[in-house]
Design a protein around this motif. Structure first.
Motif, PDB file in Angstrom:
ATOM      1  N   UNK A 649      -4.760   1.018  -9.917  1.00 30.53           N
ATOM      2  CA  UNK A 649      -3.680   0.387 -10.675  1.00 30.53           C
ATOM      3  C   UNK A 649      -3.536  -1.039 -10.155  1.00 30.53           C
ATOM      4  N   UNK A 650      -3.954  -2.040 -10.915  1.00 34.97           N
ATOM      5  CA  UNK A 650      -3.942  -3.402 -10.367  1.00 34.97           C
ATOM      6  C   UNK A 650      -2.527  -3.915 -10.099  1.00 34.97           C
ATOM      7  N   UNK A 651      -1.528  -3.311 -10.723  1.00 33.91           N
ATOM      8  CA  UNK A 651      -0.153  -3.774 -10.491  1.00 33.91           C
ATOM      9  C   UNK A 651       0.400  -3.309  -9.144  1.00 33.91           C
ATOM     10  N   UNK A 652      -0.071  -2.168  -8.664  1.00 33.06           N
ATOM     11  CA  UNK A 652       0.484  -1.618  -7.420  1.00 33.06           C
ATOM     12  C   UNK A 652      -0.548  -1.475  -6.308  1.00 33.06           C
ATOM     13  N   UNK A 653      -1.831  -1.549  -6.635  1.00 35.42           N
ATOM     14  CA  UNK A 653      -2.874  -1.318  -5.638  1.00 35.42           C
ATOM     15  C   UNK A 653      -3.147   0.141  -5.380  1.00 35.42           C
ATOM     16  N   UNK A 654      -2.507   1.015  -6.117  1.00 34.78           N
ATOM     17  CA  UNK A 654      -2.691   2.452  -5.862  1.00 34.78           C
ATOM     18  C   UNK A 654      -4.032   2.935  -6.412  1.00 34.78           C
ATOM     19  N   UNK A 692      -5.881   7.120   3.224  1.00 31.72           N
ATOM     20  CA  UNK A 692      -4.533   7.400   3.710  1.00 31.72           C
ATOM     21  C   UNK A 692      -4.327   7.223   5.213  1.00 31.72           C
ATOM     22  N   UNK A 718      -3.257  14.343  -3.620  1.00 32.78           N
ATOM     23  CA  UNK A 718      -4.063  13.159  -3.337  1.00 32.78           C
ATOM     24  C   UNK A 718      -5.536  13.412  -3.645  1.00 32.78           C
ATOM     25  N   UNK A 778      -2.233   1.626  -0.886  1.00 33.65           N
ATOM     26  CA  UNK A 778      -1.829   0.677  -1.927  1.00 33.65           C
ATOM     27  C   UNK A 778      -1.521  -0.718  -1.391  1.00 33.65           C
ATOM     28  N   UNK A 779      -0.756  -0.783  -0.303  1.00 35.65           N
ATOM     29  CA  UNK A 779      -0.381  -2.089   0.227  1.00 35.65           C
ATOM     30  C   UNK A 779      -1.585  -2.883   0.693  1.00 35.65           C
ATOM     31  N   UNK A 782      -3.693  -3.985  -2.453  1.00 34.99           N
ATOM     32  CA  UNK A 782      -3.035  -5.112  -3.115  1.00 34.99           C
ATOM     33  C   UNK A 782      -3.237  -6.392  -2.307  1.00 34.99           C
TER      34      UNK A 782
ATOM     35  N   UNK B 239       2.877  -0.123   6.028  1.00 32.46           N
ATOM     36  CA  UNK B 239       2.504   0.284   4.668  1.00 32.46           C
ATOM     37  C   UNK B 239       2.493  -0.856   3.672  1.00 32.46           C
ATOM     38  N   UNK B 240       3.031  -1.981   4.035  1.00 32.56           N
ATOM     39  CA  UNK B 240       2.989  -3.090   3.099  1.00 32.56           C
ATOM     40  C   UNK B 240       3.820  -4.259   3.582  1.00 32.56           C
ATOM     41  N   UNK B 244       4.388  -7.812  -0.750  1.00 31.38           N
ATOM     42  CA  UNK B 244       3.978  -6.661  -1.561  1.00 31.38           C
ATOM     43  C   UNK B 244       5.203  -5.931  -2.092  1.00 31.38           C
ATOM     44  N   UNK B 247       6.798  -7.852  -4.835  1.00 33.30           N
ATOM     45  CA  UNK B 247       5.999  -7.689  -6.052  1.00 33.30           C
ATOM     46  C   UNK B 247       6.247  -6.324  -6.688  1.00 33.30           C
ATOM     47  N   UNK B 248       6.264  -5.286  -5.842  1.00 31.50           N
ATOM     48  CA  UNK B 248       6.461  -3.929  -6.371  1.00 31.50           C
ATOM     49  C   UNK B 248       7.814  -3.788  -7.074  1.00 31.50           C
TER      50      UNK B 248
END
Lengths: 787, 261
Positions: A649-654, A692, A718, A778-779, A782, B239-240, B244, B247-248
């Motif tokens: 997901x390019x918006x969240x990096x997930x 993870x 996951x 995700x972080x 991103x 975690x970020x 980030x 943005x989220x």
């Protein structure tokens, strides 16, 4: 038609009935009369000098039996390392002392300082808070490269620096590798970190020590993958208890993943304290203690370079690795980045020249040792990432580049000392392309993009060295033990069988799979065969379970012992039927005389062995029990090809895993269901590493991810549904079952394909990212895209 | 865990009386307090369990508002708050079934964990927190990390949510704990849109006024184009980064608007 019994069948795991109905007998389930409890007071700083420790007030607290400190262990042995690595100058590695309780200094958060034995755990914890303790904090050594710089604080003052060893392999190839890289048409370079992991078996470690004054005998119940190894290490090196005065029992064990191979200070403590206090002493780790006292895994920082000629043939590979040992040398820590890593760097490819340099570094962190795969995942990740990057740089198909460089003739002597006996890398790649439906990827990517997602495909191969290991070879390489295994087949009078095996099952399903082999050989029902394991007083000997060795090594011993049984039983049968031994055939549990209709049943023969009224007593002994030791001639070399498809997901990096396919060659397979389960679990842990899990320390040596609030374990949602296949089978050429081992493959084979897929997804979206370190959380994804 | 006494009052009055003693501590579902006790990070002499008080339980819809007893667990809210679907969905997404069957709305709001879900719903809904002594507007209730307007011994007896025309909660989970790394609750009322954010800020739950203005003018995801949160003051951790999380917040707010029903 799939078989419904014997080798190749998939009976349900018989042990699961007790595991799933709460009837298992784990170490913490065992409570003995008069049992006391120990609580360890552990360091909350990474590095410091103990300037004061006063236990007098604490000792007077209610329920306290006795408080131990490092001073009580002066003269007691050090927790040993089982593998001596010789450095590139021919010198032995540095081996710092590892006391049971800290003496003078603490060296990582979690280092035990004092042990409070009390009537109850609460009383022990209360007393711990009354101990007066002063620690003069010292600068923490955390970063490996900084640890080797001049002026760094020293984890062990007496060693002079923080370098355990610098290892070069094959040192004689070093100049040739340098030259090949200099003259290459193309060199792909990658710097990466193989993230530190915490194994997190479902059952934390537990140890219960008992001492019998009546016969001066110590018994340790412990959560171990290898009770005989613990008996050897603790008895001979730490406490000085001979084998006949020490029993080690590892009953049901709830997962190990390597971290329960090692001999830990808490095991030695409860054994020592139970004698000193004349009371059984029990320790059960909390999950928080597990995070700061179970040996961690991985933690390599590596630069890898792949040289190619103008036709894209691999010509040389150079690996420069810093391997974190943590604060002390755990049991097999030294072997992981060296002999379990450097020897695998040929991978599946005919790269003619390979050189690995490893600097093993002491830091103020929890000791690092083998974790599912141990060295081989690190090797595989580097190779398969650098090959993928090379393909992208050269604009060639990553699968085609791999195929072009595959080893295709066996046996194959690699330039890194090992000889692959068999394999077929083209076959597993062909199978992978089929089961992963790679031809449908473009359509699936288009569909993802329609939904605003990026889709990536990552592929990799792997090779591992399992069936650990030929004793004479590992002896030359520094192992301080043999790595054979043993089995005793005890046939009872009625024909039922107990097989005492040196392998230890802590989730692998030996109790189901091993009887399949014996039953097949004898032609009897599997229910007549039971496996006994995990108790040094019942099992003659064994080196335990790790390195995907149980069936390949211990299973081979079991086959050899069963062959001896068959030979003897045939003699008895021949006597009963008044025929010649040579004419006796065994089929479906019946002994018959070739060419006649005369036969006797298995049960008649076993009964005769124990009721020898009509028996050739002049030629053979009564009874029917045989033991065999088996020392493998070579490692086994499971291999395979894996494919992962992710959506990003390019918006969240997930990143989510949409498809995962594995084509493995494990040689022959005894229980396909168990093998598939092992692959599923291995991939789960590989995906955990890739997406993870991350054991992170801050600059003060505090573990930031010290609980499940911050250490991300993979959960069911996951993980994808897997497509796994093990139909490509090139049987091992040197063990009787032709098996290779499957326990670690998934964890070794999966991380590179996940990261290759993440990179592919990012590049498909126009993000110019050619590498990111694990985990691709995700972080971090991103940040890589927007870095 | 240290030893403690436990009281199990059956009325609010008895609970208030019990909490008047020295070193007494209210215990809701215990989803934060029990782990804290296990780690010996707190040592109350007396725990006063609020879970046996019938008058503090239940979900009740009346006059365009939804009133939830402070002792109502998340699973009950998920099942019974159908008058406010976004709130029911939020409750159904907290933790796992074990957590949802123990944790309570009153406990969550009183604890004000900066990554908890419920504070965002209360703040975005302009809810009223009702205690044994007074009513507190959500805008006046949350006071930074783990801090609220509650006085010593004060008990949340119920929470009253005005039901909005449309609302949604979007949570982006922290991969390990699965608490909200960022959670955004958007609620559209006749007099405007309220947006509350949990998980992101070093100061705990907050209202994002720039988004509220934009959405009050035009309740669509596109209205948020060009509207962003300043990364200053956002949390940076394993975690970020703060950037980030900032943005989220934008991404989750847009998704919440798109999902609002």
């Amino acid at each position: 038609m799939p078989k419904d019994h014997g080798i190749g069948a998939s009976p349900k795991r018989r042990e699961d009935v007790r595991f799933l109905t709460g009837a298992g007998n784990y170490t913490d389930d065992i409570n003995v009369y008069g049992q006391a409890y120990v609580h360890f007071l552990r360091s909350d700083v990474a590095h410091g000098k103990i300037t004061k420790i006063d236990t007098s007030a604490a000792a007077d607290m209610p329920g306290v039996v006795r408080i131990f400190t490092g001073a009580d262990f002066e003269g007691v042995g050090s927790i040993p390392c089982g593998w001596q690595v010789t450095d590139l100058h021919g010198e032995p590695m540095k081996e710092p002392a590892h006391p049971v309780l800290a003496q003078g200094k603490v060296r990582h958060v979690g280092d035990p300082i004092a042990a409070i034995v009390a009537d109850s755990l609460e009383e022990a914890r209360n007393a711990a808070e009354a101990i007066e303790l002063d620690i003069e904090e010292l600068p923490a050594v955390v970063d490996m490269k900084a640890a080797l710089a001049d002026g760094s604080a020293l984890v062990h003052d007496d060693l002079g620096d923080n370098l355990c060893y610098e290892w070069g392999f094959v040192e004689d190839n070093r100049a040739a590798v340098d030259e090949a890289i200099k003259n290459a048409a193309h060199v792909t370079t990658l710097e990466l970190r193989n993230n530190r992991l915490v194994a997190n078996p479902m059952e934390p470690r537990v140890a219960l020590g008992e001492y019998s004054r009546a016969n001066d005998h110590s018994t340790l119940h412990t959560t171990s993958q290898n009770p005989h190894v613990i008996r050897l290490l603790m008895g001979a090196f730490v406490l000085g208890i001979p084998e006949h005065k020490l029993t080690v029992i590892a009953p049901d064990v709830g997962g190990g993943f390597g971290t329960k191979i090692f001999h830990y200070a808490e095991e030695a403590f409860v054994t020592f304290a139970s004698k000193a206090c004349n009371r059984p002493v029990k320790w059960t780790a909390s999950r928080s203690e597990a995070f700061m006292s179970d040996a961690h895994g991985r933690d390599h920082v590596t630069k890898i370079e792949l040289a190619l000629d103008a036709d894209n043939n691999f010509t040389a590979l150079r690996c420069d690795t810093y391997a974190n040992m943590g604060a002390y040398l755990s049991t097999f820590a030294s072997s992981v980045p060296t002999w379990l890593h450097g020897t695998l760097l040929a991978g599946n490819y005919k790269t003619p020249l390979v050189y690995t340099n490893v600097k093993a570094v002491f830091t103020n962190t929890v000791p690092v040792d083998a974790y599912r795969g141990a060295g081989r995942p690190e090797a595989t990740f580097q190779i398969e990432r650098v090959v993928d990057k090379a393909a992208r740089e050269l604009g060639v198909d990553p699968i085609a580049l791999r195929r072009q460089n595959f080893i295709s003739e066996f046996p194959y002597a690699t330039p890194v000392a090992v000889e692959y006996d068999t394999g077929d890398y083209v076959a597993t790649m062909d199978k992978l392309e089929e089961i992963a439906d790679l031809s449908g990827f473009a359509a699936r990517r288009a569909e993802s993009e329609k939904n605003g997602k990026l889709r990536g495909l990552g592929v990799n191969c792997y090779i591992e060295a399992c069936g650990i290991a030929p004793s004479n070879l590992v002896g030359q390489l520094g192992a301080r033990a043999g790595l054979y295994d043993a089995a005793t087949v005890r046939v009872n009078a009625t024909g039922s069988i107990s097989v005492m095996v040196g392998a230890h099952s802590h989730g692998q399903g030996h109790e189901t799979a091993f009887p399949q082999v014996v039953a097949e050989m004898l032609g009897i029902d599997e229910s007549m065969v039971e496996i006994v394991h995990g108790d040094t007083s019942k099992v003659p000997f064994g080196m335990g379970t790790y390195g995907s060795r149980s069936l390949a090594v211990c299973g081979s011993a079991m086959v050899r012992a069963t062959e001896k049984i068959i030979n003897k039983a045939k003699k008895i049968a021949a006597h009963l039927m008044e025929a010649s031994d040579a004419d006796i055939e065994l089929k479906d549990g019946q002994f018959s005389v070739a060419g006649t209709d005369k036969s006797v049943a298995w049960g008649d023969v076993t009964l005769a062995a124990y009721v020898p009224h009509n028996y050739p007593l002049e030629d053979i002994e009564p009874g029917l029990e045989e033991t065999a030791f088996y020392d493998p001639a070579n490692f086994t070399y499971p291999s395979g090809a894996y494919a992962c498809e992710v959506e990003l997901d390019p918006d969240t990096g997930k990143v989510t895993i949409e498809r995962f396919s594995a084509a493995d060659d494990f040689g022959n397979v005894v229980n396909p269901m168990i093998v598939e389960g092992q692959v599923h679990g291995g991939i789960g842990q590989g995906v955990g590493q890739a997406l993870l899990e991350n054991a992170a320390y801050d600059e003060n040596g505090q573990l930031l991810s010290a609980s499940y609030m911050d250490y991300a374990m993979p959960r069911a949602d996951d993980l994808p549904f897997y497509t796994v296949d093990h139909s490509c089978q090139t049987p091992c050429t040197h063990n009787p079952l032709g098996v290779k081992g499957c326990g670690e493959a998934g964890a070794i084979g999966s991380p590179p394909s996940v990261i290759n897929a993440v990179i592919d997804a990012m590049q498909s979206g126009g993000f110019k990212v050619d590498h990111m370190d694990m985990p691709a959380s995700p972080g971090r994804v991103w940040a890589a895209m927007h870095g | 865990m240290y030893s403690f006494e436990i009281g199990r009052p059956s009325t609010v009055a008895d609970a208030v009386a019990a909490l008047g003693k020295d070193e007494a501590q209210a215990l809701g579902g215990g989803q934060t307090l029990i782990p804290t006790l296990k780690q010996r990070l707190a040592s109350p002499e007396t725990l006063v369990s609020l879970t046996g008080i019938a008058e503090m339980k239940g979900v009740c819809a009346e006059d365009g508002a939804l009133s939830i007893g402070g002792g109502t667990n998340h699973a009950t809210v998920a099942a019974e708050a159908s008058a406010y679907p976004a709130l029911a969905a939020l409750a159904g997404g907290i933790g796992d079934p074990a957590v949802r069957n123990r944790g309570t709305i009153g406990g969550s709001l009183a604890n004000n964990d900066p990554a908890a879900c419920y504070p965002s719903a209360a703040l975005a809904s302009g809810a009223t927190i009702v205690t044994n002594t007074r009513e507190i507007a959500a805008d006046d209730f949350f006071d930074g990390l783990f801090t609220t307007a509650l006085e010593e011994g004060e008990i949340i007896t119920s929470v009253r949510f005005p039901v909005p025309e449309a609302a949604a909660y979007m949570k982006f989970e922290q991969p390990a704990s699965r608490f909200a790394m960022v959670g955004v609750f958007v609620a559209k009322y006749a007099d405007g849109v309220r947006v509350a954010v949990t998980g992101g800020s070093e100061d705990g739950v907050f209202r994002w006024s720039a988004a509220e203005d934009a959405l009050s003018a035009n309740f669509s995801a596109e209205a948020l184009d060009g509207v962003s949160v300043d990364a200053d003051g956002m949390i940076t951790d394993l975690h970020g980064s703060a950037a980030y999380r900032a943005h989220l917040i934008g991404v989750m707010t847009k998704r919440a608007v798109a999902a609002a029903q």
